[in-house]
Structures are given as structure tokens and as C-alpha cells.
Motif scaffolding. Structure first.
Motif, PDB file in Angstrom:
ATOM      1  N   ALA A 100    -102.490  20.089  24.877  1.00  0.00           N
ATOM      2  CA  ALA A 100    -102.327  21.677  24.811  1.00  0.00           C
ATOM      3  C   ALA A 100    -103.489  22.256  24.167  1.00  0.00           C
ATOM      4  CB  ALA A 100    -100.896  21.885  24.051  1.00  0.00           C
ATOM      5  N   GLY A 101    -104.476  21.439  23.657  1.00  0.00           N
ATOM      6  CA  GLY A 101    -105.881  21.974  23.037  1.00  0.00           C
ATOM      7  C   GLY A 101    -106.513  22.723  24.207  1.00  0.00           C
ATOM      8  N   ILE A 102    -107.395  23.512  23.779  1.00  0.00           N
ATOM      9  CA  ILE A 102    -108.433  24.352  24.443  1.00  0.00           C
ATOM     10  C   ILE A 102    -109.805  23.917  24.079  1.00  0.00           C
ATOM     11  CG2 ILE A 102    -109.223  26.785  25.227  1.00  0.00           C
ATOM     12  CD1 ILE A 102    -106.424  27.533  24.730  1.00  0.00           C
ATOM     13  N   SER A 103    -110.709  23.429  25.040  1.00  0.00           N
ATOM     14  CA  SER A 103    -112.146  23.297  24.604  1.00  0.00           C
ATOM     15  C   SER A 103    -112.636  24.325  24.671  1.00  0.00           C
ATOM     16  CB  SER A 103    -112.607  21.830  25.528  1.00  0.00           C
ATOM     17  OG  SER A 103    -111.602  20.682  25.416  1.00  0.00           O
ATOM     18  N   LYS A 104    -114.111  24.317  24.184  1.00  0.00           N
ATOM     19  CA  LYS A 104    -115.077  25.382  24.436  1.00  0.00           C
ATOM     20  C   LYS A 104    -116.523  24.800  24.348  1.00  0.00           C
ATOM     21  CE  LYS A 104    -112.089  28.310  21.784  1.00  0.00           C
ATOM     22  NZ  LYS A 104    -111.999  29.283  20.533  1.00  0.00           N
ATOM     23  N   VAL A 105    -117.281  25.488  25.059  1.00  0.00           N
ATOM     24  CA  VAL A 105    -118.723  25.371  24.876  1.00  0.00           C
ATOM     25  C   VAL A 105    -119.765  26.533  24.377  1.00  0.00           C
ATOM     26  CG1 VAL A 105    -120.696  24.494  26.362  1.00  0.00           C
ATOM     27  CG2 VAL A 105    -118.418  23.871  26.895  1.00  0.00           C
ATOM     28  N   GLU A 106    -120.386  26.051  23.492  1.00  0.00           N
ATOM     29  CA  GLU A 106    -121.273  27.097  22.794  1.00  0.00           C
ATOM     30  C   GLU A 106    -122.727  27.044  23.740  1.00  0.00           C
ATOM     31  OE1 GLU A 106    -123.136  29.034  19.059  1.00  0.00           O
ATOM     32  OE2 GLU A 106    -122.114  27.228  18.592  1.00  0.00           O
ATOM     33  N   ILE A 107    -123.224  28.212  24.463  1.00  0.00           N
ATOM     34  CA  ILE A 107    -124.070  28.119  25.367  1.00  0.00           C
ATOM     35  C   ILE A 107    -125.469  29.025  24.940  1.00  0.00           C
ATOM     36  CG2 ILE A 107    -122.712  27.298  27.050  1.00  0.00           C
ATOM     37  CD1 ILE A 107    -123.196  30.123  28.352  1.00  0.00           C
ATOM     38  N   SER A 108    -126.180  29.067  25.602  1.00  0.00           N
ATOM     39  CA  SER A 108    -127.489  30.013  25.297  1.00  0.00           C
ATOM     40  C   SER A 108    -128.055  30.317  26.745  1.00  0.00           C
ATOM     41  CB  SER A 108    -128.355  29.565  24.287  1.00  0.00           C
ATOM     42  OG  SER A 108    -129.418  30.426  24.176  1.00  0.00           O
ATOM     43  N   ILE A 109    -128.274  31.432  26.961  1.00  0.00           N
ATOM     44  CA  ILE A 109    -129.034  31.763  28.289  1.00  0.00           C
ATOM     45  C   ILE A 109    -130.361  32.544  27.937  1.00  0.00           C
ATOM     46  CG2 ILE A 109    -128.891  32.861  30.579  1.00  0.00           C
ATOM     47  CD1 ILE A 109    -125.912  32.507  30.738  1.00  0.00           C
ATOM     48  N   GLY A 110    -131.480  31.769  28.501  1.00  0.00           N
ATOM     49  CA  GLY A 110    -132.820  32.332  27.950  1.00  0.00           C
ATOM     50  C   GLY A 110    -133.648  32.517  29.485  1.00  0.00           C
ATOM     51  N   THR A 111    -134.618  33.409  29.292  1.00  0.00           N
ATOM     52  CA  THR A 111    -135.564  33.484  30.416  1.00  0.00           C
ATOM     53  C   THR A 111    -136.714  32.562  30.474  1.00  0.00           C
ATOM     54  OG1 THR A 111    -136.758  35.206  29.062  1.00  0.00           O
ATOM     55  CG2 THR A 111    -135.139  36.123  30.194  1.00  0.00           C
ATOM     56  N   GLY A 112    -136.726  31.774  29.386  1.00  0.00           N
ATOM     57  CA  GLY A 112    -137.846  30.689  29.795  1.00  0.00           C
ATOM     58  C   GLY A 112    -137.659  29.740  28.677  1.00  0.00           C
ATOM     59  N   LYS A 113    -137.904  28.514  29.199  1.00  0.00           N
ATOM     60  CA  LYS A 113    -137.845  27.155  28.236  1.00  0.00           C
ATOM     61  C   LYS A 113    -139.213  26.797  27.748  1.00  0.00           C
ATOM     62  CE  LYS A 113    -136.941  23.103  29.895  1.00  0.00           C
ATOM     63  NZ  LYS A 113    -136.137  21.993  30.556  1.00  0.00           N
ATOM     64  N   LEU A 114    -139.392  26.455  26.598  1.00  0.00           N
ATOM     65  CA  LEU A 114    -140.654  26.146  26.133  1.00  0.00           C
ATOM     66  C   LEU A 114    -140.479  24.716  25.496  1.00  0.00           C
ATOM     67  CD1 LEU A 114    -143.951  26.646  25.111  1.00  0.00           C
ATOM     68  CD2 LEU A 114    -142.667  27.901  22.937  1.00  0.00           C
ATOM     69  N   GLU A 115    -141.274  23.769  25.760  1.00  0.00           N
ATOM     70  CA  GLU A 115    -141.243  22.435  25.058  1.00  0.00           C
ATOM     71  C   GLU A 115    -142.709  22.261  24.348  1.00  0.00           C
ATOM     72  OE1 GLU A 115    -138.050  19.985  27.589  1.00  0.00           O
ATOM     73  OE2 GLU A 115    -140.217  19.903  28.038  1.00  0.00           O
ATOM     74  N   VAL A 116    -142.504  21.959  23.102  1.00  0.00           N
ATOM     75  CA  VAL A 116    -143.720  21.681  22.151  1.00  0.00           C
ATOM     76  C   VAL A 116    -143.614  20.303  21.820  1.00  0.00           C
ATOM     77  CG1 VAL A 116    -145.311  22.191  20.244  1.00  0.00           C
ATOM     78  CG2 VAL A 116    -144.142  23.893  21.668  1.00  0.00           C
ATOM     79  N   ASP A 117    -144.515  19.378  22.428  1.00  0.00           N
ATOM     80  CA  ASP A 117    -144.371  17.867  21.922  1.00  0.00           C
ATOM     81  C   ASP A 117    -145.753  17.622  21.346  1.00  0.00           C
ATOM     82  OD1 ASP A 117    -144.384  15.288  21.737  1.00  0.00           O
ATOM     83  OD2 ASP A 117    -144.258  14.830  23.806  1.00  0.00           O
ATOM     84  N   SER A 118    -145.704  17.424  19.823  1.00  0.00           N
ATOM     85  CA  SER A 118    -146.913  17.346  18.920  1.00  0.00           C
ATOM     86  C   SER A 118    -148.123  16.389  19.466  1.00  0.00           C
ATOM     87  CB  SER A 118    -146.319  17.052  17.498  1.00  0.00           C
ATOM     88  OG  SER A 118    -147.331  17.390  16.703  1.00  0.00           O
ATOM     89  N   GLY A 119    -149.143  17.455  19.837  1.00  0.00           N
ATOM     90  CA  GLY A 119    -150.438  16.460  20.405  1.00  0.00           C
ATOM     91  C   GLY A 119    -150.708  16.661  21.905  1.00  0.00           C
ATOM     92  N   SER A 120    -149.453  17.126  22.374  1.00  0.00           N
ATOM     93  CA  SER A 120    -149.538  17.188  24.028  1.00  0.00           C
ATOM     94  C   SER A 120    -149.565  18.731  24.606  1.00  0.00           C
ATOM     95  CB  SER A 120    -148.291  16.439  24.476  1.00  0.00           C
ATOM     96  OG  SER A 120    -148.171  14.977  24.283  1.00  0.00           O
ATOM     97  N   ALA A 121    -149.986  18.816  25.954  1.00  0.00           N
ATOM     98  CA  ALA A 121    -149.802  20.000  26.442  1.00  0.00           C
ATOM     99  C   ALA A 121    -148.563  20.546  26.359  1.00  0.00           C
ATOM    100  CB  ALA A 121    -150.375  20.058  27.871  1.00  0.00           C
ATOM    101  N   VAL A 122    -148.385  21.805  25.834  1.00  0.00           N
ATOM    102  CA  VAL A 122    -146.855  22.588  25.958  1.00  0.00           C
ATOM    103  C   VAL A 122    -146.356  22.707  27.454  1.00  0.00           C
ATOM    104  CG1 VAL A 122    -147.349  23.891  24.006  1.00  0.00           C
ATOM    105  CG2 VAL A 122    -147.793  24.975  26.158  1.00  0.00           C
ATOM    106  N   GLU A 123    -145.174  22.521  27.540  1.00  0.00           N
ATOM    107  CA  GLU A 123    -144.667  22.936  29.015  1.00  0.00           C
ATOM    108  C   GLU A 123    -143.715  24.365  28.849  1.00  0.00           C
ATOM    109  OE1 GLU A 123    -142.002  19.617  30.425  1.00  0.00           O
ATOM    110  OE2 GLU A 123    -143.670  18.218  30.095  1.00  0.00           O
ATOM    111  N   LEU A 124    -144.020  25.231  29.961  1.00  0.00           N
ATOM    112  CA  LEU A 124    -143.384  26.249  30.081  1.00  0.00           C
ATOM    113  C   LEU A 124    -142.654  26.355  31.146  1.00  0.00           C
ATOM    114  CD1 LEU A 124    -142.816  29.174  28.487  1.00  0.00           C
ATOM    115  CD2 LEU A 124    -144.751  30.059  29.884  1.00  0.00           C
ATOM    116  N   ASN A 125    -141.226  26.494  31.015  1.00  0.00           N
ATOM    117  CA  ASN A 125    -140.153  26.363  32.509  1.00  0.00           C
ATOM    118  C   ASN A 125    -140.581  25.126  33.320  1.00  0.00           C
ATOM    119  OD1 ASN A 125    -139.323  28.764  31.731  1.00  0.00           O
ATOM    120  ND2 ASN A 125    -140.545  30.076  33.017  1.00  0.00           N
ATOM    121  N   ASP A 126    -140.751  23.932  32.504  1.00  0.00           N
ATOM    122  CA  ASP A 126    -140.839  22.571  33.075  1.00  0.00           C
ATOM    123  C   ASP A 126    -142.325  22.308  33.822  1.00  0.00           C
ATOM    124  OD1 ASP A 126    -138.355  21.743  32.327  1.00  0.00           O
ATOM    125  OD2 ASP A 126    -137.724  22.663  33.991  1.00  0.00           O
TER     126      ASP A 126
END
Length: 195
Positions: A100-126
Motif C-alpha cells: 500500500a506504500g507510495i514511492s516517490k522520486v526527487e528530480i531536477s530539470i536543468g537547461t544544461g549539464k556541466l561535468e568537471v573532472d579535475s585536470g580534464s576538459a570540461v563537458e557541457l551538455n555531453d
């Protein structure tokens, strides 16, 4: 990590810290202008102007229906690129295994995804932005001290009154100059003053 689920200002924009990977890599994933919400199983929620529902949920992964687009199976910290170029990220899966339980998901919607990997080129929107290298600098207690974005152009660039230089991807930094006016001749002399 403590940084996950927090918001920080970077290059003039608010970024939601979606995922921090420690150990062999310091890669951190940010969502730009993130809009967050909790979506309840069996209901449809409006998040950032989009209709969002849960298509499937388990204790470790979920699939969302966003305006009719069903995402891949996503774990916490994963993202999915929507047809309009925005990203939906999974912040937390709140699974309830009771009948009888109800599951939930906490989400986030953003206009761009930025990945910073120390010492490497950044990735913007893959897409890798080769001119910008990211560094995540920790202090002595292994807490994040600062984020450094090093911008190095691929080739010679010139700034003139008719031509400016804009930081790629972020477009938050622009170098420009005004025209020079020389109303009178000026002479500068440099002389040696000893050793």
C-alpha cells in the motif's frame, strides 16, 4: 558527499550539484538553472513547465515520463537528455516496497549539464570543451576549496576595438577593448638604474 544536492554559483549561474564522485576521480556533475521537485508514483507533477510522471520505479532505479518522453532506467545521480536539450536528473529514489506504500522520486530539470573532472576538459551538455580545463581543489581536510576553470585558446586570438573574445561554452566572460585615442605624441624612456 556533502556537496551533492546543494546549489552553488559558478560563472554567474546557479548550478545544482547532482553528483560528486570521489576516489580515483573527482568528477562532479552540475545542472544549470535546476528546478527541483518530488514526483509521486501514480500522479503527474508539473516541473519547470513540464508534465512529469513515474513510468517505473524500484529501490535502485526509475524511468520517468516527461511530456510523453520515457527516459532510460536511471539510478540516483544519473541524467537523461530530453528532446528539447534540457536534462532531467535523479536526485533521490524514495522507494516504498509495501503493497500500500507510495514511492516517490526527487528530480531536477536543468537547461544544461556541466561535468568537471579535475585536470580534464570540461563537458557541457555531453560535449567536451577542449579549451577549458577544470580543477577541483581540495583543502587539507579534503573539502572542496575552490573550482578552477583554466581557459586556453587553441590558436592565437586577437582583441581589437572591432573584435572581442568570448569564453567558449559558458559565454560568461567576454574580453573587449575600446578604441585608443592619442591626442598628442607621448614618449616613454626606460633607463638602467644599476644592477
Amino acid at each position: 558527499a556533502i556537496l551533492e544536492t546543494t546549489t552553488m554559483r559558478l560563472m554567474g549561474r546557479d548550478y545544482y550539484v547532482l553528483d560528486v564522485i570521489n576516489g580515483t576521480t573527482n568528477k562532479t556533475t552540475f545542472l544549470d538553472s535546476a528546478n527541483s521537485a518530488i514526483v509521486t508514483e501514480g500522479q503527474t507533477s508539473t516541473v519547470a513547465g513540464r508534465s512529469v510522471g513515474i513510468n517505473y520505479i524500484s529501490s535502485t532505479e526509475t524511468r520517468l515520463d516527461v511530456d510523453g518522453t520515457v527516459t532510460n532506467s536511471l539510478v540516483e545521480g544519473a541524467t537523461f537528455k530530453l528532446p528539447d536539450g534540457t536534462y532531467v536528473g535523479i536526485k533521490d529514489i524514495l522507494y516504498d516496497s509495501k503493497e500500500a506504500g507510495i514511492s516517490k522520486v526527487e528530480i531536477s530539470i536543468g537547461t544544461g549539464k556541466l561535468e568537471v573532472d579535475s585536470g580534464s576538459a570540461v563537458e557541457l551538455n555531453d560535449d567536451s570543451v577542449e579549451e577549458i580545463i577544470g580543477f577541483l581543489v581540495q583543502d587539507g581536510s579534503e573539502k572542496l576549496d575552490k573550482i578552477v576553470l583554466m581557459w586556453s585558446t587553441d590558436e592565437e586570438e586577437f582583441i581589437t576595438p572591432a573584435s572581442s573574445l568570448t569564453m567558449p561554452a559558458f559565454e560568461a566572460l567576454k574580453l573587449s577593448m575600446t578604441a585608443h585615442t592619442f591626442p598628442a605624441q607621448e614618449e616613454t624612456t626606460v633607463k638602467g638604474g644599476g644592477s
